[in-house]
Design an enzyme around this catalytic site. Sequence first.
Site, PDB file in Angstrom:
ATOM      1  N   GLU A  24       0.854  -1.204   0.000  1.00 48.05           N
ATOM      2  CA  GLU A  24       0.000   0.000   0.000  1.00 48.05           C
ATOM      3  C   GLU A  24       0.883   1.245   0.000  1.00 48.05           C
ATOM      4  O   GLU A  24       2.084   1.166   0.255  1.00 48.05           O
ATOM      5  CB  GLU A  24      -0.880   0.039   1.260  1.00 48.05           C
ATOM      6  N   ASN A 163      -9.927   5.312   1.732  1.00 46.52           N
ATOM      7  CA  ASN A 163      -9.076   5.038   0.580  1.00 46.52           C
ATOM      8  C   ASN A 163      -9.181   6.164  -0.450  1.00 46.52           C
ATOM      9  O   ASN A 163      -9.997   7.081  -0.303  1.00 46.52           O
ATOM     10  CB  ASN A 163      -9.522   3.727  -0.081  1.00 46.52           C
ATOM     11  N   ASP A 224     -10.138   1.408  -4.624  1.00 50.95           N
ATOM     12  CA  ASP A 224      -9.127   1.396  -3.557  1.00 50.95           C
ATOM     13  C   ASP A 224      -8.271   2.646  -3.714  1.00 50.95           C
ATOM     14  O   ASP A 224      -8.799   3.728  -3.973  1.00 50.95           O
ATOM     15  CB  ASP A 224      -8.349   0.070  -3.674  1.00 50.95           C
TER      16      ASP A 224
HETATM   17  O1  LIG Z   1      -6.952  -4.034   4.280  1.00 49.56           O
HETATM   18  C1  LIG Z   1      -7.302  -3.549   3.225  1.00 49.56           C
HETATM   19  O2  LIG Z   1      -8.409  -4.054   2.598  1.00 49.56           O
HETATM   20  C2  LIG Z   1      -9.141  -3.230   1.766  1.00 49.56           C
HETATM   21  C3  LIG Z   1     -10.104  -3.962   0.943  1.00 49.56           C
HETATM   22  S1  LIG Z   1     -11.562  -4.312   1.753  1.00 49.56           S
HETATM   23  O3  LIG Z   1     -11.651  -3.579   3.014  1.00 49.56           O
HETATM   24  O4  LIG Z   1     -11.511  -5.749   1.981  1.00 49.56           O
HETATM   25  O5  LIG Z   1     -12.632  -3.944   0.861  1.00 49.56           O
HETATM   26  C4  LIG Z   1      -8.255  -2.402   0.906  1.00 49.56           C
HETATM   27  O6  LIG Z   1      -9.059  -1.562   0.197  1.00 49.56           O
HETATM   28  C5  LIG Z   1      -7.364  -1.614   1.777  1.00 49.56           C
HETATM   29  O7  LIG Z   1      -6.682  -0.638   1.056  1.00 49.56           O
HETATM   30  C6  LIG Z   1      -6.502  -2.512   2.539  1.00 49.56           C
HETATM   31  O8  LIG Z   1      -5.598  -1.842   3.357  1.00 49.56           O
END
Ligand SMILES: O=C1O[C@H](CS(=O)(=O)O)[C@@H](O)[C@H](O)[C@H]1O
Length: 317
Positions: A24, A163, A224
Site C-alpha cells: 500500500e 481510501n 481502492d
Molecule cells: O486491508 C485492506 O483491505 C481493503 C479492501 S476491503 O476492506 O476488503 O474492501 C483495501 O481496500 C485496503 O486498502 C486494505 O488496506
Amino acid sequence: MTTASTGSGQAWQLAVAQPDRLGESPFWHPRERLLYWVDIPAQQVRRCDTRGGAVESWPMPSEPGCIAPAHSGGLVIALRDGIYRARTWGGELALIARCDHDPRTTRFNDGKADPLGRFWAGTLYEPRDAPMARLYSVDCRPGNGQGGRPLVQTKAQDATTANGLAWSPDRKTMYWTDTPSHAIQAWDWDADSNAMTRHRIFKQFPGKPAGWQPGDGGYGGRPDGAAVDSQGNYWCAMYEGGRLLQLSPAGELLQDIAVPATCPTMPCFGGPDLRTLFVTTARDKRPANELERFPGSGCVFSMRVEVAGLPANLFAD
Ligand SMILES: O=C1O[C@H](CS(=O)(=O)O)[C@@H](O)[C@H](O)[C@H]1O
C-alpha cells in the site's frame, strides 16, 4: 525486470519481485529517485531502486497504513496508534499526533500529504460492521495558527475503509473513497482554509453480487487507492477487480487496464519523467487458485504511460 502478461496486451513489468502481504501507499521519492511503499500486516516500510536495486525493509512497531516524504527529509508515517515522524531512514520514530480512533479495532489505511504539506490519513475499522472509520488532516506547518503544534481535524467520517485520497492538479478538487461503498466521492477543496464543500459522488460502481466468490466472473471490484495525472485524470485501483481505471475529471472511463493480480491496492507515478505507473497489490488471504493464476500477487508492477503523473506532495513541518 520481467514482463508480466495480463492477457490484455498491456505490458506490465514486475518492478519488485518480492511479494508483500498487503502492499500500500506507494510514492516515488522526487529527490532520492526511489520507490517507497508499505506492507501493512508485515509491519514494514519498504523502498527500492526499481532499476534492479535490492528492496530495503524497515520494521515498524505496528502496522504502517500510509507514509509520505517530508520537505526537510525523512518520512511521516501513520502507525496503528498515531502519526509519527522519522527524520532519517531507520531512525527514531517521534509521535506527532494521535487521532480519536480506538487502535484496538482501528488502524490507519490510505493517506498522503496534500499540496500545501498537511498530512492526511484515513482509518480502517477492522470489524467492518459499522461506519467507524474517518479521515483526518494533520497540519504541522509553522504557520498553522497553532504555533506549529499539530492541528488535527476530522475531515470525513461514517466510513469503513478510507481510501482513494487525491487532489486535482489545480488543487480545487479532492477525491476520497470508502471502499465498501463502491463510490468515489469528491469535494471542492480550498487549499488555504482546508474547507471541503459541494460534496458529491464522482463515480459509483456496482456492488459485489450476492454470494460472489473470488474466481467468479461478474464483479469489477471496488475502488481502492488512487493517483491523479498531470491532466487531472483519476487513476483508481479496483480491489478484487484485477484492474486499474483511468477516469477523466468528469468521471468518464478513459482506460480499463487489467493488472496481473486480483487485488491492486494503489497506483503512483514515478521515474524521472513521472511516466512510469507503479501499482502495489495484495497477496494475504487470497485463495490458492487465484495465486496459481496470478503468481505475482503481492508484488509491485509498473508500466509506461502516455501522460505524466503529479509528483508526490511533501509533508511540511
Ligand atoms: O486491508 C485492506 O483491505 C481493503 C479492501 S476491503 O476492506 O476488503 O474492501 C483495501 O481496500 C485496503 O486498502 C486494505 O488496506
